[in-house]
Write an enzyme that holds these catalytic residues in place. Structure first.
Site, PDB file in Angstrom:
ATOM      1  N   GLU A 129     -19.722  -5.037 -15.180  1.00 32.37           N
ATOM      2  CA  GLU A 129     -20.727  -5.466 -14.463  1.00 32.37           C
ATOM      3  C   GLU A 129     -21.809  -4.722 -14.470  1.00 32.37           C
ATOM      4  O   GLU A 129     -23.020  -5.409 -14.263  1.00 32.37           O
ATOM      5  CB  GLU A 129     -20.183  -5.959 -12.772  1.00 32.37           C
ATOM      6  N   THR A 150     -12.573  -8.435  -4.272  1.00 35.03           N
ATOM      7  CA  THR A 150     -14.098  -8.028  -3.683  1.00 35.03           C
ATOM      8  C   THR A 150     -14.106  -6.663  -3.661  1.00 35.03           C
ATOM      9  O   THR A 150     -14.941  -6.061  -2.918  1.00 35.03           O
ATOM     10  CB  THR A 150     -14.340  -8.584  -2.195  1.00 35.03           C
ATOM     11  N   SER A 151     -13.240  -5.863  -4.436  1.00 37.13           N
ATOM     12  CA  SER A 151     -13.248  -4.167  -4.432  1.00 37.13           C
ATOM     13  C   SER A 151     -13.867  -3.743  -5.486  1.00 37.13           C
ATOM     14  O   SER A 151     -14.991  -3.438  -5.486  1.00 37.13           O
ATOM     15  CB  SER A 151     -11.698  -3.900  -4.313  1.00 37.13           C
ATOM     16  N   ARG A 152     -13.260  -3.619  -6.466  1.00 35.35           N
ATOM     17  CA  ARG A 152     -13.716  -3.033  -7.702  1.00 35.35           C
ATOM     18  C   ARG A 152     -13.298  -3.969  -9.215  1.00 35.35           C
ATOM     19  O   ARG A 152     -12.094  -4.330  -9.262  1.00 35.35           O
ATOM     20  CB  ARG A 152     -13.487  -1.475  -8.104  1.00 35.35           C
ATOM     21  N   ASP A 207     -16.210 -11.076  -7.079  1.00 40.85           N
ATOM     22  CA  ASP A 207     -17.428 -10.433  -6.526  1.00 40.85           C
ATOM     23  C   ASP A 207     -17.801  -9.246  -7.206  1.00 40.85           C
ATOM     24  O   ASP A 207     -18.689  -8.768  -7.060  1.00 40.85           O
ATOM     25  CB  ASP A 207     -17.496 -10.154  -5.084  1.00 40.85           C
ATOM     26  N   HIS A 244     -21.465  -9.085  -6.716  1.00 44.67           N
ATOM     27  CA  HIS A 244     -21.459  -8.020  -5.904  1.00 44.67           C
ATOM     28  C   HIS A 244     -22.230  -8.076  -4.685  1.00 44.67           C
ATOM     29  O   HIS A 244     -22.930  -7.154  -4.481  1.00 44.67           O
ATOM     30  CB  HIS A 244     -21.437  -6.913  -6.661  1.00 44.67           C
ATOM     31  N   CYS A 269      -7.890  -2.355  -2.663  1.00 41.70           N
ATOM     32  CA  CYS A 269      -7.786  -0.989  -2.900  1.00 41.70           C
ATOM     33  C   CYS A 269      -8.912  -0.413  -3.787  1.00 41.70           C
ATOM     34  O   CYS A 269      -9.508  -1.071  -4.612  1.00 41.70           O
ATOM     35  CB  CYS A 269      -6.523  -0.787  -3.555  1.00 41.70           C
ATOM     36  N   ASP A 280       0.814  -1.235   0.113  1.00 42.87           N
ATOM     37  CA  ASP A 280      -0.086   0.095  -0.114  1.00 42.87           C
ATOM     38  C   ASP A 280       0.774   1.276  -0.150  1.00 42.87           C
ATOM     39  O   ASP A 280       1.710   1.217   0.840  1.00 42.87           O
ATOM     40  CB  ASP A 280      -0.919   0.086   1.176  1.00 42.87           C
TER      41      ASP A 280
END
Length: 307
Positions: A266, A235-237, A261, A298, A208, A176
């Site tokens: 999407e 599981t973010s974007r 996810d 999602h 992130c 990070d």
């Protein structure tokens, strides 16, 4: 205050009515359609608009909302990559997101997805339902002792790390650009470069935000630096992963498994029922065809507590 509520589903209206049902100073108009420049006129007469992850709050849409007198844009999500913040500021539209509706919900879902992929729950369930109790093809692997790499250590990333480090006794490393000062308390050790994480991690979980600097952070080059057989979870974007590069890596048998996810494109399908339609998105169809890929719609945020 009158609020136009776009992309509204039954669970949205139920939650908000339960929370604000007795309020006399707030009036909701629940709209099933997603926000875009064309249907922004539905917000006429409203002071604010409430939208979700796949709504279009581009410059054109914001200008249309401004023409309807909208002064406030509230996001029902943490991410704001679908909002033109520069245009919003120019128009005087105040934008607010949800800083942490339930980081535990998403973190737990990410760990659940890692477990699903490493122990193949998703493959075992339909077999047993059909009376097939063979274990062929279900050989899994422990998380204990594995090196898990976290890309991003905001609230969700930190909690994911804590669960994996303290609960499963995994070695958790992270990359990070803005390290959390208390990461060590969560059992997380930082590496200096993303390449270090990619080369060391047996499991990679992405946490992130989607920014111009992080778009397609998982691409052909970064995939080539990962370990063979790596498990990748997002599981973010969706835009954090270059879908073309991911498919290429899957075809080359680079991954042990992939859990998603979220998906780059999407907005055309997620939060809708397309079970009786032909999916026209060839990349999504291709991803669904891989046995090593597990996709959910999602739903990581979707818990009673978060609602």
């Amino acid at each position: 205050m009158k609020i136009a509520f776009y992309s509204a589903h039954k669970y949205d209206s139920n939650s908000f009515k339960a929370a604000y049902g007795d309020a006399t100073d707030i009036e909701f108009t629940f709209l099933e359609s997603r926000l875009n420049a064309k249907n922004a006129l539905l917000a006429k007469g409203h002071d604010a608009v409430c939208c979700f992850v796949n709504d279009d709050a581009s410059a054109e849409a914001l200008e249309a909302l401004h023409e309807q007198g909208v002064k406030f844009l509230a996001l029902r999500c943490a991410g704001f990559n679908n909002v033109d913040l520069k245009k919003a500021k120019e128009l005087g539209i105040v934008v607010a997101n949800v800083p942490a509706y339930s980081p535990d919900a998403v973190a737990e879902f990410a760990v659940g997805m890692i477990l699903t992929l490493s122990r193949k729950y998703h493959k075992a369930y339909p077999r047993v339902r059909d009376g097939n109790f063979l274990l062929d093809g279900l050989l899994g692997q422990n998380i204990n002792g594995k090196t898990v790499g976290l890309i991003g250590t905001g609230k969700i990333g930190l909690i994911t790390g804590r669960i994996l480090a303290h609960g499963f006794l995994a070695k958790v490393i992270a990359y990070d650009p803005y390290p959390a000062k208390d990461a060590a308390n969560y059992g997380i050790t930082y590496v200096e470069k993303l390449d270090d994480l990619l080369s060391q991690a047996d499991i990679i979980s992405i946490h992130c935000p989607l920014l111009p600097s992080t778009k397609h952070i998982i691409n052909e080059e970064t995939i080539s630096k990962m370990k063979p057989g790596v498990i990748l979870v997002n599981t973010s974007r969706g835009g954090l992963i270059d879908t073309n590069a991911l498919i290429k890596g899957l075809k080359a048998d680079k991954f042990g498994a992939v859990g998603m996810d979220v998906y780059e494109k999407e907005s055309e399908y997620f939060f809708e029922d397309s079970s009786e339609k032909v999916i026209q998105d060839d990349q999504l169809s291709r991803l669904l065809s891989f046995h090593k890929v597990f996709i959910s719609g999602h739903q990581a945020f979707f818990t009673e507590e978060a609602s």
